[in-house]
Design an enzyme around this catalytic site. Structure first.
Site, PDB file in Angstrom:
ATOM      1  N   GLY A 187      61.546  75.209  47.739  1.00  0.00           N
ATOM      2  CA  GLY A 187      62.973  74.943  48.470  1.00  0.00           C
ATOM      3  C   GLY A 187      63.848  73.591  47.973  1.00  0.00           C
ATOM      4  N   ARG A 202      58.870  79.306  43.048  1.00  0.00           N
ATOM      5  CA  ARG A 202      57.975  79.374  43.933  1.00  0.00           C
ATOM      6  C   ARG A 202      56.781  80.346  42.533  1.00  0.00           C
ATOM      7  NH1 ARG A 202      61.768  79.481  48.975  1.00  0.00           N
ATOM      8  NH2 ARG A 202      60.836  77.618  49.968  1.00  0.00           N
ATOM      9  N   ASP A 251      54.739  71.562  51.438  1.00  0.00           N
ATOM     10  CA  ASP A 251      53.455  71.893  51.168  1.00  0.00           C
ATOM     11  C   ASP A 251      53.100  72.727  50.890  1.00  0.00           C
ATOM     12  OD1 ASP A 251      54.492  73.766  52.816  1.00  0.00           O
ATOM     13  OD2 ASP A 251      52.653  73.492  54.508  1.00  0.00           O
ATOM     14  N   THR A 299      61.881  68.180  50.590  1.00  0.00           N
ATOM     15  CA  THR A 299      62.105  69.058  51.698  1.00  0.00           C
ATOM     16  C   THR A 299      63.268  68.885  52.690  1.00  0.00           C
ATOM     17  OG1 THR A 299      61.661  71.002  53.560  1.00  0.00           O
ATOM     18  CG2 THR A 299      59.676  69.096  53.006  1.00  0.00           C
ATOM     19  N   ASP A 333      63.224  70.509  55.682  1.00  0.00           N
ATOM     20  CA  ASP A 333      62.785  70.976  56.698  1.00  0.00           C
ATOM     21  C   ASP A 333      61.981  69.311  58.059  1.00  0.00           C
ATOM     22  OD1 ASP A 333      63.367  73.130  56.683  1.00  0.00           O
ATOM     23  OD2 ASP A 333      61.375  74.052  56.322  1.00  0.00           O
ATOM     24  N   ASP A 364      59.081  68.759  57.403  1.00  0.00           N
ATOM     25  CA  ASP A 364      57.692  69.554  57.604  1.00  0.00           C
ATOM     26  C   ASP A 364      56.548  68.880  57.483  1.00  0.00           C
ATOM     27  OD1 ASP A 364      58.317  70.679  55.963  1.00  0.00           O
ATOM     28  OD2 ASP A 364      57.563  73.082  56.511  1.00  0.00           O
ATOM     29  N   ARG A 415      61.794  76.835  59.056  1.00  0.00           N
ATOM     30  CA  ARG A 415      61.338  78.081  58.958  1.00  0.00           C
ATOM     31  C   ARG A 415      59.630  77.362  60.103  1.00  0.00           C
ATOM     32  NH1 ARG A 415      59.727  79.083  53.129  1.00  0.00           N
ATOM     33  NH2 ARG A 415      58.789  76.630  53.977  1.00  0.00           N
TER      34      ARG A 415
HETATM   35  O1  F6P Z   1      63.016  74.339  51.867  1.00  0.00           O
HETATM   36  C1  F6P Z   1      63.342  74.996  53.371  1.00  0.00           C
HETATM   37  C2  F6P Z   1      63.511  75.957  53.430  1.00  0.00           C
HETATM   38  O2  F6P Z   1      64.704  75.386  53.221  1.00  0.00           O
HETATM   39  C3  F6P Z   1      63.133  76.799  54.390  1.00  0.00           C
HETATM   40  O3  F6P Z   1      64.082  75.918  56.526  1.00  0.00           O
HETATM   41  C4  F6P Z   1      63.978  77.649  54.809  1.00  0.00           C
HETATM   42  O4  F6P Z   1      62.545  78.375  55.804  1.00  0.00           O
HETATM   43  C5  F6P Z   1      63.329  78.344  53.053  1.00  0.00           C
HETATM   44  O5  F6P Z   1      63.304  76.841  52.397  1.00  0.00           O
HETATM   45  C6  F6P Z   1      63.842  79.357  52.854  1.00  0.00           C
HETATM   46  O6  F6P Z   1      63.552  79.363  51.600  1.00  0.00           O
HETATM   47  P1  F6P Z   1      64.950  80.642  50.617  1.00  0.00           P
HETATM   48  O7  F6P Z   1      65.481  79.258  49.822  1.00  0.00           O
HETATM   49  O8  F6P Z   1      63.593  80.420  49.631  1.00  0.00           O
HETATM   50  O9  F6P Z   1      65.531  81.396  50.949  1.00  0.00           O
END
Ligand code: F6P
Length: 328
Positions: free
Chosen positions: A15, A76, A107, A130, A132, A134, A176
């Site tokens: 992300g 990803r 991660d 990120t 988050d 995290d 998340r």
């Molecule tokens: O980058 C982390 C995050 O923003 C999380 O908080 C969220 O759950 C996820 O990415 C969303 O991912 P995507 O962009 O693949 O929907």
């Protein structure tokens, strides 16, 4: 400094987050400063497998320090999870004479780098990017501070309309697995309750808390819900549950979603990205590998990638208590 590294590859993966461009800029300019080459790798591990590289110099990264997203794009990659995919990636890196990697991501990105290093002995250095926050081994990941400011601004706006209509709002924010965003914006924007993955508040306590705030004279309220909260209901089910148990409240839901990941990075994130890029490149040139660059006690610190991936980034318990006191 080691003579062996002549060219470093830099990429963003997973992300995206505000500050990634500032980190790319820092990696590229630190390479230029030390007279080594730098290649940008598009779309993370996907682009690595396909050999989607671009030669970068100090001027390639002009005018990007202030931009959200990532000029190198992000993805990803499923293929990189296979041995075959990693073999292709290794061949592309060797063909393009890339000797080491700086990977900017979360991660999943670091896990990929670890496996790759184990299989091919390829020097890798991680930069945590990120929103988050995290990741173990850093008090702040790139983009976290910007996301907090973005979310607080959005909540302030929702508060205006919540208070005009005497409404209760459930606002879902990203996170998340961890509640860092929820907890910080909850305190920063004056929320009534904060629901986070680390703590199971329970529906009864939520109702009790909302009733208490009603009795104390509050006519509108904001409840922040982290997307991965443990209460067992999604934000829309929560709305239905509270409405059916508390007819005095008119409830609305707002899911902030991906707007939290965009926008121009805050000054804090720009400075952090600049520091992390310098530290990542110079650590590789010193012969170090398999580390993540982090911020600990306002100093740049290296944490083994394995620990960064396996460790848990704990929420600040003091903030939970502050939040409880503030909602008195
Ligand atoms: O980058 C982390 C995050 O923003 C999380 O908080 C969220 O759950 C996820 O990415 C969303 O991912 P995507 O962009 O693949 O929907």
């Amino acid at each position: 400094m080691s003579k062996t590294i002549k060219k470093i590859g830099v990429m963003t993966s997973g992300g995206d987050s505000p500050g990634m461009n500032a980190a790319i800029r820092s990696v590229v300019r630190t390479c230029a400063y030390h007279n080594i080459e730098c290649a940008g790798i598009y779309r993370g591990y996907e682009g690595m497998i396909e050999g989607d590289f671009i030669e970068m110099n100090a001027r390639s990264v002009k005018d990007i320090i202030n931009k959200g997203g990532t000029i190198l794009k992000s993805a990803r990659s499923k293929e990189f999870r296979t041995e075959e995919g990693r073999k292709k990636a290794y061949e592309q890196l060797t063909k393009n004479k890339i000797d080491a990697l700086v990977v900017i991501g979360g991660d999943g990105t670091f896990t990929g780098a670890l496996v790759f290093n184990k299989e091919y002995g390829f020097p890798v250095m991680g930069i945590p990017g990120t929103i988050d926050n995290d990741i173990f081994g850093t008090s702040h990941t790139l983009g976290f501070d910007t996301a907090l400011n973005t979310v607080v601004e959005a909540i302030d706006k929702i508060r205006d309309t919540a208070s005009s209509h005497n409404r209760l709002f459930f606002i879902e924010v990203m996170g998340r697995d961890v509640g860092h965003i929820a907890l910080n914006v909850g305190v920063g924007a004056g929320a009534e309750e904060i629901l986070i993955p680390e703590e199971d508040l329970g529906l009864d306590r939520l109702l009790e808390s909302l009733r208490k705030s009603r009795r104390s004279g509050k006519t509108s309220s904001i409840v922040i819900v982290a997307e991965g909260d443990k209460i067992g209901k999604n934000v829309f089910e929560l709305k239905d549950y509270v409405e059916s148990n508390m007819s005095e409240y008119e409830v609305r839901v707002s899911v902030l979603g991906h707007m939290q990941r965009g926008g121009s990075p805050s000054c804090f994130d720009r400075v952090l990205a600049s520091r992390m890029g310098v530290k990542a490149v110079e650590s590789l040139l010193e012969g170090k590998s398999n580390y993540m660059v982090g911020l600990l006690d306002d100093k740049m610190a290296l944490t083994p990638l394995e620990k960064a991936v396996k460790g848990i980034s704990k929420i600040n318990m003091e903030l939970l208590r502050v939040s409880d006191i503030m909602t008195t």
